[in-house]
Write a protein that holds these residues in place. Structure first.
Motif, PDB file in Angstrom:
ATOM      1  N   ARG A  85       0.830  -1.207   0.000  1.00  0.00           N
ATOM      2  CA  ARG A  85       0.000   0.000   0.000  1.00  0.00           C
ATOM      3  C   ARG A  85       0.864   1.256   0.000  1.00  0.00           C
ATOM      4  O   ARG A  85       0.549   2.243  -0.677  1.00  0.00           O
ATOM      5  N   LEU A  86       1.932   1.209   0.760  1.00  0.00           N
ATOM      6  CA  LEU A  86       2.795   2.382   0.878  1.00  0.00           C
ATOM      7  C   LEU A  86       3.435   2.735  -0.459  1.00  0.00           C
ATOM      8  O   LEU A  86       3.489   3.904  -0.852  1.00  0.00           O
ATOM      9  N   LEU A  87       3.911   1.714  -1.181  1.00  0.00           N
ATOM     10  CA  LEU A  87       4.548   1.962  -2.473  1.00  0.00           C
ATOM     11  C   LEU A  87       3.545   2.527  -3.483  1.00  0.00           C
ATOM     12  O   LEU A  87       3.854   3.466  -4.223  1.00  0.00           O
ATOM     13  N   ALA A  88       2.337   1.957  -3.496  1.00  0.00           N
ATOM     14  CA  ALA A  88       1.304   2.446  -4.413  1.00  0.00           C
ATOM     15  C   ALA A  88       0.926   3.892  -4.082  1.00  0.00           C
ATOM     16  O   ALA A  88       0.766   4.728  -4.978  1.00  0.00           O
ATOM     17  N   TYR A  89       0.809   4.185  -2.794  1.00  0.00           N
ATOM     18  CA  TYR A  89       0.429   5.519  -2.366  1.00  0.00           C
ATOM     19  C   TYR A  89       1.503   6.542  -2.730  1.00  0.00           C
ATOM     20  O   TYR A  89       1.196   7.615  -3.276  1.00  0.00           O
ATOM     21  N   ARG A  90       2.751   6.217  -2.445  1.00  0.00           N
ATOM     22  CA  ARG A  90       3.840   7.155  -2.731  1.00  0.00           C
ATOM     23  C   ARG A  90       3.949   7.447  -4.222  1.00  0.00           C
ATOM     24  O   ARG A  90       4.196   8.585  -4.633  1.00  0.00           O
ATOM     25  N   PHE A  91       3.763   6.423  -5.045  1.00  0.00           N
ATOM     26  CA  PHE A  91       3.803   6.645  -6.497  1.00  0.00           C
ATOM     27  C   PHE A  91       2.646   7.538  -6.930  1.00  0.00           C
ATOM     28  O   PHE A  91       2.833   8.501  -7.694  1.00  0.00           O
ATOM     29  N   ALA A  92       1.447   7.247  -6.431  1.00  0.00           N
ATOM     30  CA  ALA A  92       0.267   8.012  -6.837  1.00  0.00           C
ATOM     31  C   ALA A  92       0.361   9.467  -6.403  1.00  0.00           C
ATOM     32  O   ALA A  92      -0.087  10.373  -7.119  1.00  0.00           O
ATOM     33  N   MET A  93       0.953   9.714  -5.240  1.00  0.00           N
ATOM     34  CA  MET A  93       1.007  11.081  -4.723  1.00  0.00           C
ATOM     35  C   MET A  93       1.856  12.018  -5.571  1.00  0.00           C
ATOM     36  O   MET A  93       1.819  13.235  -5.394  1.00  0.00           O
ATOM     37  N   ARG A  94       2.599  11.481  -6.527  1.00  0.00           N
ATOM     38  CA  ARG A  94       3.321  12.339  -7.465  1.00  0.00           C
ATOM     39  C   ARG A  94       2.354  13.211  -8.261  1.00  0.00           C
ATOM     40  O   ARG A  94       2.714  14.291  -8.734  1.00  0.00           O
ATOM     41  N   TYR A  95       1.151  12.720  -8.441  1.00  0.00           N
ATOM     42  CA  TYR A  95       0.151  13.407  -9.255  1.00  0.00           C
ATOM     43  C   TYR A  95      -0.892  14.131  -8.407  1.00  0.00           C
ATOM     44  O   TYR A  95      -1.924  14.560  -8.913  1.00  0.00           O
ATOM     45  N   CYS A  96      -0.613  14.264  -7.126  1.00  0.00           N
ATOM     46  CA  CYS A  96      -1.510  14.947  -6.196  1.00  0.00           C
ATOM     47  C   CYS A  96      -0.930  16.320  -5.862  1.00  0.00           C
ATOM     48  O   CYS A  96       0.273  16.444  -5.597  1.00  0.00           O
ATOM     49  N   ASP A  97      -1.771  17.349  -5.881  1.00  0.00           N
ATOM     50  CA  ASP A  97      -1.278  18.704  -5.627  1.00  0.00           C
ATOM     51  C   ASP A  97      -1.140  19.006  -4.143  1.00  0.00           C
ATOM     52  O   ASP A  97      -0.164  19.616  -3.716  1.00  0.00           O
ATOM     53  N   LYS A  98      -2.123  18.612  -3.358  1.00  0.00           N
ATOM     54  CA  LYS A  98      -2.080  18.839  -1.919  1.00  0.00           C
ATOM     55  C   LYS A  98      -2.683  17.631  -1.194  1.00  0.00           C
ATOM     56  O   LYS A  98      -3.671  17.051  -1.647  1.00  0.00           O
ATOM     57  N   VAL A  99      -2.077  17.283  -0.077  1.00  0.00           N
ATOM     58  CA  VAL A  99      -2.645  16.283   0.824  1.00  0.00           C
ATOM     59  C   VAL A  99      -3.173  17.046   2.032  1.00  0.00           C
ATOM     60  O   VAL A  99      -2.394  17.671   2.764  1.00  0.00           O
ATOM     61  N   VAL A 100      -4.474  17.035   2.188  1.00  0.00           N
ATOM     62  CA  VAL A 100      -5.129  17.823   3.227  1.00  0.00           C
ATOM     63  C   VAL A 100      -5.343  16.952   4.456  1.00  0.00           C
ATOM     64  O   VAL A 100      -6.108  15.988   4.436  1.00  0.00           O
ATOM     65  N   SER A 101      -4.661  17.290   5.532  1.00  0.00           N
ATOM     66  CA  SER A 101      -4.751  16.529   6.772  1.00  0.00           C
ATOM     67  C   SER A 101      -5.755  17.183   7.717  1.00  0.00           C
ATOM     68  O   SER A 101      -5.899  18.403   7.745  1.00  0.00           O
ATOM     69  N   VAL A 102      -6.413  16.340   8.533  1.00  0.00           N
ATOM     70  CA  VAL A 102      -7.395  16.881   9.475  1.00  0.00           C
ATOM     71  C   VAL A 102      -6.759  17.350  10.777  1.00  0.00           C
ATOM     72  O   VAL A 102      -7.417  18.004  11.588  1.00  0.00           O
ATOM     73  N   SER A 103      -5.496  17.009  10.997  1.00  0.00           N
ATOM     74  CA  SER A 103      -4.834  17.419  12.245  1.00  0.00           C
ATOM     75  C   SER A 103      -3.346  17.580  12.014  1.00  0.00           C
ATOM     76  O   SER A 103      -2.779  17.060  11.052  1.00  0.00           O
ATOM     77  N   ASN A 104      -2.682  18.282  12.915  1.00  0.00           N
ATOM     78  CA  ASN A 104      -1.230  18.432  12.839  1.00  0.00           C
ATOM     79  C   ASN A 104      -0.528  17.103  13.046  1.00  0.00           C
ATOM     80  O   ASN A 104       0.496  16.823  12.419  1.00  0.00           O
ATOM     81  N   ALA A 105      -1.084  16.275  13.928  1.00  0.00           N
ATOM     82  CA  ALA A 105      -0.473  14.964  14.184  1.00  0.00           C
ATOM     83  C   ALA A 105      -0.527  14.087  12.943  1.00  0.00           C
ATOM     84  O   ALA A 105       0.446  13.403  12.602  1.00  0.00           O
ATOM     85  N   THR A 106      -1.664  14.095  12.257  1.00  0.00           N
ATOM     86  CA  THR A 106      -1.778  13.307  11.032  1.00  0.00           C
ATOM     87  C   THR A 106      -0.878  13.868   9.941  1.00  0.00           C
ATOM     88  O   THR A 106      -0.302  13.119   9.142  1.00  0.00           O
ATOM     89  N   ALA A 107      -0.715  15.176   9.905  1.00  0.00           N
ATOM     90  CA  ALA A 107       0.201  15.792   8.942  1.00  0.00           C
ATOM     91  C   ALA A 107       1.626  15.302   9.169  1.00  0.00           C
ATOM     92  O   ALA A 107       2.337  14.944   8.216  1.00  0.00           O
ATOM     93  N   ASP A 108       2.055  15.271  10.419  1.00  0.00           N
ATOM     94  CA  ASP A 108       3.397  14.768  10.738  1.00  0.00           C
ATOM     95  C   ASP A 108       3.543  13.307  10.328  1.00  0.00           C
ATOM     96  O   ASP A 108       4.589  12.886   9.818  1.00  0.00           O
ATOM     97  N   TRP A 109       2.492  12.519  10.558  1.00  0.00           N
ATOM     98  CA  TRP A 109       2.508  11.093  10.201  1.00  0.00           C
ATOM     99  C   TRP A 109       2.623  10.923   8.696  1.00  0.00           C
ATOM    100  O   TRP A 109       3.350  10.045   8.213  1.00  0.00           O
ATOM    101  N   LEU A 110       1.925  11.758   7.934  1.00  0.00           N
ATOM    102  CA  LEU A 110       1.999  11.694   6.480  1.00  0.00           C
ATOM    103  C   LEU A 110       3.420  11.962   5.989  1.00  0.00           C
ATOM    104  O   LEU A 110       3.916  11.302   5.076  1.00  0.00           O
TER     105      LEU A 110
END
Length: 378
Positions: free
Chosen positions: A129-154
């Motif tokens: 899942r991690l490899l698929a996600y990291r590859f896909a995120m190349r085409y994502c402009d922003k990852v919107v997190s609901v919290s600062n903790a989740t942002a750090d985790w991302l």
């Protein structure tokens, strides 16, 4: 530049199961300014429990079914939908939609794609899942997190570049939640008027930690024999939790209500709200409890610790710790004045920082920034 026609937004989601991410997406779509935004909802078929609620929205709804665990064609289906509906902005919710939506954007004319990350789920760190996600995120402009903790985790765990991550906290519709109690509903649950109620609203899933509250209940009942515990929500853990309640001879103290659509009313039957989760994103139900004027006892995980001010709006404690959980609950059961003070402060905190209006406006500003200006300035 002036906006001549509505921005076309595709909301892509794994499925329509009953969960926090799905219900928050429903709420967001319902509150978007339809004079400025036209929404198309696309489900990837992984659940349809709350589809009827999405059907009530004044938006176009499309559903695609996976033809197997791995289905590359669904990327083409979504890309075609983007072209046919002249989509400007794609927003994805939950893992499978994140991957499919980002890759579909790579072969479509959408101006921007945003991933809405609502939880720090450990299963999303599995290698495939991690490899698929990291590859896909190349085409994502922003990852919107609901919290600062989740942002750090991302950033630290999922490998998202820091510049791509931004935070838009959940918000609560304050017009729906009011301080007060509902004695009639409490009586309908079979709970005596004089009995204090400790409540949880959450899926019956290992993540939510219900088992630790049941364990803690043994000593709570010993000192407060009139206390009742209410679990609102359903899920895979129900048989196991019922067995645990029976094993500890606590059946007369527990009420497992299953799925309910009157949560805002049920909160008014509680005296203390508890969320003993093992991990979270930003638990919206904690905001709802605070908006109802309830003191909150919760584990200090992820975004939960950003919501609760320890010893001011509630208590924070380590996860998997029934003795500490019992201690905090008993402390509040013994002190009605403190419960009230915590509740007042909690409501004030939500009003100041976590309104639904603020959340919706943040998303609308984000979408307009990319479509009208070419790129948002952050």
């Amino acid at each position: 530049m002036p906006q001549e026609s509505p921005i076309n937004v595709l909301q892509l989601i794994e499925g329509l199961s009953f969960g926090g991410a799905e219900t928050k997406l429903l709420e967001l779509i319902a509150r978007m300014d339809q004079s400025r935004f036209r929404t198309v909802v696309c489900s990837l078929g992984m659940g349809d429990r709350i589809k009827s609620k999405f059907d009530q929205l004044n938006v176009k709804f499309v559903s695609f079914k996976r033809r197997g665990r791995i289905d590359p064609k669904i990327i083409w289906d979504v890309a075609k939908l983007i072209r046919d509906e002249k989509i400007d902005v794609v927003m994805t919710t939950l893992f499978y939609a994140d991957v499919v939506g980002a890759l579909a954007r790579a072969i479509s004319p959408a101006k921007a794609v945003f991933s809405w990350e609502t939880i720090s789920a450990p299963e999303w760190l599995q290698r495939h899942r991690l490899l698929a996600y990291r590859f896909a995120m190349r085409y994502c402009d922003k990852v919107v997190s609901v919290s600062n903790a989740t942002a750090d985790w991302l950033i630290e765990k999922r490998g998202v570049h820091r510049d791509k991550v931004m935070v838009i906290p959940y918000g609560v519709d304050l017009s729906l939640y009011h301080v007060g109690r509902n004695p009639a509903l409490k009586a309908s649950l079979g709970i005596p008027a004089e009995s204090p109620v400790v409540g949880v609203v959450a899926r019956l899933h290992p993540q939510k930690g219900h088992r630790y509250l049941i364990e803690a209940a043994r000593s709570i009942v010993a000192s407060h024999p009139k206390v009742h515990f209410v679990f609102v929500g359903d899920g895979e853990m129900r048989p196991e939790l019922e067995k645990q309640v029976h094993k500890h001879h606590l059946k007369e103290h527990f009420h497992l209500l299953g799925f309910r659509d009157d949560v805002k009313d049920l909160l008014k039957t509680f005296d203390i709200f508890v969320l003993p989760s093992l991990y979270e994103g930003l638990p919206n139900v904690v905001l709802e409890a605070m908006a109802t004027g309830l003191p909150v006892v919760a584990t200090a995980v992820d975004g939960t610790a950003e919501l609760i001010v320890d010893n001011e709006t509630g208590f924070l404690l380590p996860p998997k710790n029934p003795p500490e959980l019992a201690s905090k609950i008993v402390f509040l059961l013994d002190d009605a004045g403190r419960r009230k003070r915590f509740g007042v402060k909690g409501r004030e905190r939500v009003e100041l920082n976590y309104s639904l209006e603020k959340q919706v406006n943040s998303f609308q500003k984000l979408f307009e920034g990319y479509v009208l200006n070419g790129a948002a300035k952050h």
